[in-house]
Design an enzyme around this catalytic site. Structure first.
Site, mmCIF file in Angstrom:
data_model
loop_
_atom_site.group_PDB
_atom_site.id
_atom_site.type_symbol
_atom_site.label_atom_id
_atom_site.label_comp_id
_atom_site.label_asym_id
_atom_site.label_seq_id
_atom_site.Cartn_x
_atom_site.Cartn_y
_atom_site.Cartn_z
ATOM 1 N N GLU A 114 0.821 -1.204 0.000
ATOM 2 C CA GLU A 114 0.000 0.000 0.000
ATOM 3 C C GLU A 114 0.857 1.257 0.000
ATOM 4 O O GLU A 114 1.885 1.321 0.663
ATOM 5 C CB GLU A 114 -0.901 -0.025 1.247
ATOM 6 C CG GLU A 114 -1.938 1.057 1.304
ATOM 7 C CD GLU A 114 -2.903 0.835 2.465
ATOM 8 O OE1 GLU A 114 -3.535 1.813 2.891
ATOM 9 O OE2 GLU A 114 -3.003 -0.308 2.961
ATOM 10 N N GLU A 118 -2.949 10.964 2.673
ATOM 11 C CA GLU A 118 -4.125 11.145 3.518
ATOM 12 C C GLU A 118 -4.203 12.574 4.040
ATOM 13 O O GLU A 118 -3.203 13.183 4.411
ATOM 14 C CB GLU A 118 -4.110 10.165 4.686
ATOM 15 C CG GLU A 118 -4.253 8.722 4.222
ATOM 16 C CD GLU A 118 -4.809 7.840 5.308
ATOM 17 O OE1 GLU A 118 -6.038 7.773 5.425
ATOM 18 O OE2 GLU A 118 -4.009 7.242 6.029
#
Length: 465
Positions: A114, A118
């Site tokens: 991943e 964010e």
């Protein structure tokens, strides 16, 4: 930004609850991943058939796709129906405002490699970059913070150039972070990735206090809507071929086979054949991967929508072999099912049908299911849901601690802000950390189920006397 230990740990758990996988190729034989095998510019002023929406209904206009949290438990997300094997992705985003609102741009593989961007709605002047290898969450020094002024008032371009030797993070064309396999300490992302973008309410009042604190505070839903805009997504797949296959269970990039093509360690953004954004994959094996739903782990999420406000029972059943229970320390309305290896996945929307339940949330070896969504089909991958609510769950296990279902011995996050300098050293450093898995959940489920059964029998016998 300073966080308490509890906030760091539980906030990390909340974020990890957003990423998951339907079939983990490090544990079992999985369908091939359909390849983009070229470059494409997805202007999202209108709906793209190559990105599937879940957790809400996007609208489209001059500002691109509007991913709106219009009420409690909304968690809109876009997920690509293709994968890249090393490549370049650029999201043009205006993050959602609002205390406790999290916006994410994510690359995610079937085995939980991943790469994340964010944004916290209550902190509109910075963005976090992060990465994970195979869902490993044993350390909390991977996140870095970068200046991103007015990120919920203005569009900016957030990019990742991902190669076998280095991953580079860019903001508006400026290099703000570089990650090498050595710096990643064995956790370098290196398996075929999907492209995602979405938002969710980490500050929902039913979440754990640590989750809420990590997200920036409790969300005031009287101030909805909270909208994340995704104007465009540019994608280049450096490798070629029609699909990617895991030849073994090592999770190494060298073990990935490009069918009718080759895996390229690097490339140039915009290179390769131009892929029509409206063209769907034609490979026979891709049908198993067309998102029939789905989310968040480490990155984008999908604490998707419950459709009731009632309190969920502590142990639920859905089908003959999917007993579920909650664990103390999990964010609200996330429960564990015995039909897998245990872990964390977010709820799915009650409004979503069977044809929307296998992409991001259900793509998980972390076989956790939500008590808040209506029962739906799962494509035979062991993911189950049932009706409930968003109240804080209770059950077995503790965080941290020991015993069935607990998450023992998590280290204290350490490090410093990565800042926004050019070519910063890597390794990450932050008090926040996505992705904390809850091990041992299967045993906890059996224990709880057996205990409840025995209790029920005892009560029945007593009543007869």
């Amino acid at each position: 930004m300073k966080l308490s230990l509890a906030a760091a740990l539980l906030g990390a758990l909340a974020v990890s609850a957003q990423t998951s996988t339907e079939c983990n190729p490090l544990k079992q034989k999985c369908p091939a991943d359909p390849a983009l095998a070229g470059s494409a510019d997805f202007g999202l002023t209108s709906e793209s058939p190559r990105f599937h929406a879940t957790g809400g209904t996007p609208t489209y206009g001059n500002d691109g796709a509007s991913l709106t949290i219009g009420k409690r438990f909304d968690a809109p997300k876009l997920t690509s129906d293709f994968y890249i094997m090393f490549g370049y992705v650029e999201w043009e985003i205006k993050a959602a405002p609002g205390k406790g609102i999290v916006s994410s741009a994510v690359l995610l593989s079937d085995c939980l490699d991943e790469i994340d961007w964010e944004f916290l709605g209550g902190d509109p002047n910075q963005v976090q970059s992060n990465f994970f290898g195979k869902g490993d969450t044993t350390t909390y020094d991977r996140v870095k913070f970068h200046p991103a002024p007015n990120n919920n008032q203005e569009f900016h371009k957030y990019a990742v150039d991902w190669t076998a030797d280095k991953t580079t993070f860019y903001i508006d064309g400026q290099n703000v972070r570089e990650l090498t396999p050595d710096a990643a300490k064995g956790q370098y992302p290196q398996t075929p990735m999907r492209v995602l973008a979405g938002s969710w309410a980490g500050g929902d009042p039913s979440n754990n206090q640590g989750t809420i604190e990590w997200a920036g505070g409790e969300t005031d839903f009287s101030k909805v809507p909270f909208t994340m805009f995704v104007k465009s997504i540019k994608v280049t797949d450096y490798s070629t071929g029609k699909e990617y296959v895991y030849k073994d269970m090592t999770g190494k990039w060298e073990s990935i086979q490009a069918v009718d093509g080759q895996v390229n360690k690097s490339g140039k953004p915009g290179s390769g054949p131009k892929v029509e954004s409206s063209t769907l994959p034609s490979s026979p094996s891709t049908s198993a991967h067309v998102p029939v739903h789905t989310v968040p782990g480490g990155g984008i999420g999908n604490p998707q929508a419950p459709n009731t406000g009632s309190s969920p029972s502590n142990t639920l059943t859905n089908g003959p072999s999917s007993t579920m229970t909650s664990l103390v320390g999990l964010p609200s309305s996330w429960i564990v099912t015995e039909t897998g290896t245990g872990g964390v996945v977010t709820p799915t929307s009650a409004a979503e049908s069977t044809s929307h339940h296998s992409d991001y949330t259900s793509r998980s070896s972390r076989s956790v299911s939500s008590s808040v969504s209506a029962s739906s089909g799962n494509g035979g991958h062991g993911m189950t849901t049932s009706t409930g609510s968003g109240s804080a769950p209770t059950g077995t296990g503790s965080l941290p601690g020991s015993g069935s279902g607990s998450a023992p011995g998590y280290p204290v996050p350490t490090g410093t802000n990565g800042g926004g300098s050019n070519n910063p050293t890597d390794g990450g450093a932050s008090p926040t950390s996505p992705a904390m898995q809850a091990p041992g959940s299967t045993g906890a489920i059996h224990s709880v189920s057996n205990a409840l059964l025995l209790s029920f029998c005892a009560i029945a016998a007593w009543a007869l006397v």
